[in-house]
Scaffold this active site. Sequence first.
Site, PDB file in Angstrom:
ATOM      1  N   GLY A  19      43.632  30.867  32.612  1.00 26.95           N
ATOM      2  CA  GLY A  19      43.213  32.270  32.812  1.00 26.95           C
ATOM      3  C   GLY A  19      42.300  32.731  31.691  1.00 26.95           C
ATOM      4  O   GLY A  19      42.202  33.920  31.389  1.00 26.95           O
ATOM      5  N   SER A  21      39.111  32.764  31.512  1.00 32.52           N
ATOM      6  CA  SER A  21      37.806  33.323  31.902  1.00 32.52           C
ATOM      7  C   SER A  21      37.811  34.840  31.978  1.00 32.52           C
ATOM      8  O   SER A  21      36.772  35.448  32.280  1.00 32.52           O
ATOM      9  CB  SER A  21      37.391  32.733  33.259  1.00 32.52           C
ATOM     10  N   SER A 142      55.563  39.444  32.901  1.00 33.65           N
ATOM     11  CA  SER A 142      55.278  40.874  33.104  1.00 33.65           C
ATOM     12  C   SER A 142      56.588  41.641  32.998  1.00 33.65           C
ATOM     13  O   SER A 142      57.667  41.055  33.164  1.00 33.65           O
ATOM     14  CB  SER A 142      54.669  41.091  34.493  1.00 33.65           C
ATOM     15  N   TYR A 156      54.675  40.694  43.697  1.00 33.37           N
ATOM     16  CA  TYR A 156      54.207  40.410  42.334  1.00 33.37           C
ATOM     17  C   TYR A 156      55.418  40.348  41.387  1.00 33.37           C
ATOM     18  O   TYR A 156      55.568  39.398  40.608  1.00 33.37           O
ATOM     19  CB  TYR A 156      53.221  41.495  41.892  1.00 33.37           C
ATOM     20  N   ALA A 158      58.506  39.787  42.042  1.00 33.11           N
ATOM     21  CA  ALA A 158      59.377  38.627  42.324  1.00 33.11           C
ATOM     22  C   ALA A 158      58.789  37.349  41.717  1.00 33.11           C
ATOM     23  O   ALA A 158      59.526  36.504  41.200  1.00 33.11           O
ATOM     24  CB  ALA A 158      59.574  38.471  43.827  1.00 33.11           C
TER      25      ALA A 158
HETATM   26  N1  LIG Z   1      46.709  43.373  33.022  1.00 32.53           N
HETATM   27  C1  LIG Z   1      47.979  43.723  33.101  1.00 32.53           C
HETATM   28  O1  LIG Z   1      48.314  44.928  33.137  1.00 32.53           O
HETATM   29  C2  LIG Z   1      49.058  42.679  33.112  1.00 32.53           C
HETATM   30  C3  LIG Z   1      50.366  43.100  32.843  1.00 32.53           C
HETATM   31  C4  LIG Z   1      51.380  42.160  32.845  1.00 32.53           C
HETATM   32  C5  LIG Z   1      51.102  40.835  33.109  1.00 32.53           C
HETATM   33  N2  LIG Z   1      49.829  40.454  33.376  1.00 32.53           N
HETATM   34  C6  LIG Z   1      49.581  39.042  33.654  1.00 32.53           C
HETATM   35  O2  LIG Z   1      48.627  38.549  32.751  1.00 32.53           O
HETATM   36  C7  LIG Z   1      47.947  37.444  33.331  1.00 32.53           C
HETATM   37  C8  LIG Z   1      46.452  37.632  33.128  1.00 32.53           C
HETATM   38  O3  LIG Z   1      46.048  38.806  33.798  1.00 32.53           O
HETATM   39  P1  LIG Z   1      44.776  39.663  33.341  1.00 32.53           P
HETATM   40  O4  LIG Z   1      45.222  41.055  33.280  1.00 32.53           O
HETATM   41  O5  LIG Z   1      44.148  39.022  32.198  1.00 32.53           O
HETATM   42  O6  LIG Z   1      43.892  39.532  34.681  1.00 32.53           O
HETATM   43  P2  LIG Z   1      42.395  39.062  34.913  1.00 32.53           P
HETATM   44  O7  LIG Z   1      41.502  39.669  33.908  1.00 32.53           O
HETATM   45  O8  LIG Z   1      42.167  39.291  36.352  1.00 32.53           O
HETATM   46  O9  LIG Z   1      42.458  37.475  34.638  1.00 32.53           O
HETATM   47  C9  LIG Z   1      43.141  36.631  35.505  1.00 32.53           C
HETATM   48  C10 LIG Z   1      42.837  35.198  35.119  1.00 32.53           C
HETATM   49  O10 LIG Z   1      43.574  34.328  35.984  1.00 32.53           O
HETATM   50  C11 LIG Z   1      42.690  33.364  36.507  1.00 32.53           C
HETATM   51  N3  LIG Z   1      43.079  32.922  37.843  1.00 32.53           N
HETATM   52  C12 LIG Z   1      43.428  33.676  38.904  1.00 32.53           C
HETATM   53  N4  LIG Z   1      43.653  32.890  39.969  1.00 32.53           N
HETATM   54  C13 LIG Z   1      43.419  31.618  39.565  1.00 32.53           C
HETATM   55  C14 LIG Z   1      43.458  30.359  40.206  1.00 32.53           C
HETATM   56  N5  LIG Z   1      43.775  30.233  41.506  1.00 32.53           N
HETATM   57  N6  LIG Z   1      43.174  29.252  39.490  1.00 32.53           N
HETATM   58  C15 LIG Z   1      42.840  29.355  38.190  1.00 32.53           C
HETATM   59  N7  LIG Z   1      42.774  30.512  37.525  1.00 32.53           N
HETATM   60  C16 LIG Z   1      43.063  31.625  38.211  1.00 32.53           C
HETATM   61  C17 LIG Z   1      41.355  34.073  36.587  1.00 32.53           C
HETATM   62  O11 LIG Z   1      40.316  33.106  36.681  1.00 32.53           O
HETATM   63  P3  LIG Z   1      38.869  33.454  37.335  1.00 32.53           P
HETATM   64  O12 LIG Z   1      38.561  34.863  36.907  1.00 32.53           O
HETATM   65  O13 LIG Z   1      37.988  32.439  36.698  1.00 32.53           O
HETATM   66  O14 LIG Z   1      39.021  33.323  38.795  1.00 32.53           O
HETATM   67  C18 LIG Z   1      41.352  34.850  35.289  1.00 32.53           C
HETATM   68  O15 LIG Z   1      40.948  34.041  34.214  1.00 32.53           O
HETATM   69  C19 LIG Z   1      48.371  37.403  34.792  1.00 32.53           C
HETATM   70  O16 LIG Z   1      49.341  36.389  34.949  1.00 32.53           O
HETATM   71  C20 LIG Z   1      48.984  38.769  35.027  1.00 32.53           C
HETATM   72  O17 LIG Z   1      49.965  38.752  36.026  1.00 32.53           O
HETATM   73  C21 LIG Z   1      48.779  41.337  33.375  1.00 32.53           C
END
Ligand SMILES: NC(=O)c1ccc[n+]([C@@H]2O[C@H](COP(=O)([O-])OP(=O)(O)OC[C@H]3O[C@@H](n4cnc5c(N)ncnc54)[C@H](OP(=O)(O)O)[C@@H]3O)[C@@H](O)[C@H]2O)c1
Length: 250
Positions: A19, A21, A142, A156, A158
């Site tokens: 993740g 990127s 999360s 999500y 779950a």
């Molecule tokens: N933001 C929040 O409020 C929050 C809160 C709690 C937990 N989280 C968790 O934190 C993590 C990162 O989220 P974020 O907020 O940083 O979101 P984000 O900016 O949307 O980043 C998501 C990352 O996951 C990668 N990804 C998604 N589907 C993929 C796949 N099929 N194969 C490979 N890579 C994949 C994306 O890659 P590409 O962009 O290259 O497709 C991107 O690098 C997630 O697990 C999310 O559930 C986020």
Amino acid sequence: MSTCYNPFTLEGKTILVTGASSGIGRQIAIDCSKMGANLIISGRDEIRLNETLSNLAGEGHVALTADLSDMSQIENLVSQIAGIDGAVLSAGRGLTRPVQFSSPDKMNEVFQINFFSTAELIRLLYKSKKAKKNASIVIIDSIAGITDVSPGTSVYGATKAALNSFSKYCALEFAVRKIRVNCICPGMIETPLIHRGTLTEEQLQEDAKRYPCGRYGRPEDVSNGAIYLLSDASSWVTGTSLFIDGGISI
Ligand SMILES: NC(=O)c1ccc[n+]([C@@H]2O[C@H](COP(=O)([O-])OP(=O)(O)OC[C@H]3O[C@@H](n4cnc5c(N)ncnc54)[C@H](OP(=O)(O)O)[C@@H]3O)[C@@H](O)[C@H]2O)c1
């Protein structure tokens, strides 16, 4: 005498970040490189992944694109890795949808990347011994499904509750090789993910006011926790969840 006492250094460690990127994973990769780590970063979007690569401090980092919802691409990713001292598994996606519209197809889609892919990557890293003795695995979990149960986030939540449970079994079973497994449970963090949900910008601003610390988190709030869990400073910490949530779970 050296004045550089730093129990959180990642000097000499090779760290895999998925993740990387975007959002949290990208920030973690950048900050780990500033702490001296060699990075192997992964994501789907090659252009954004290379943007992260160009922002890493130091030399010799590697970017490997992979769609982790495809099990053969997970195998391929692991086969390209020689050995790691740490991994941060941040690849994941959100879903806002009431239970009555959460069909098995939709559930599969979200479970695939959030739970099955993360679990499979951990399994292969351990089984192949690519995760070296004393390695630290950090799962970006999360508060959803754990301390936060909000309407519309059942699937999500779950996936994230499943990860939280799975991590504890891994921590127990992997302790024989001194490999640690921990979760970070963030509250709402300012990344592209939260702007893809159903809340408007005004609703997000209103929601942020509920946080005792007075704001949503920033990616660096999470990366500071990841650095701690990856470093030897946390060598007696395994099977736990670090809540980085501005106090919303109180
Ligand atoms: N933001 C929040 O409020 C929050 C809160 C709690 C937990 N989280 C968790 O934190 C993590 C990162 O989220 P974020 O907020 O940083 O979101 P984000 O900016 O949307 O980043 C998501 C990352 O996951 C990668 N990804 C998604 N589907 C993929 C796949 N099929 N194969 C490979 N890579 C994949 C994306 O890659 P590409 O962009 O290259 O497709 C991107 O690098 C997630 O697990 C999310 O559930 C986020």
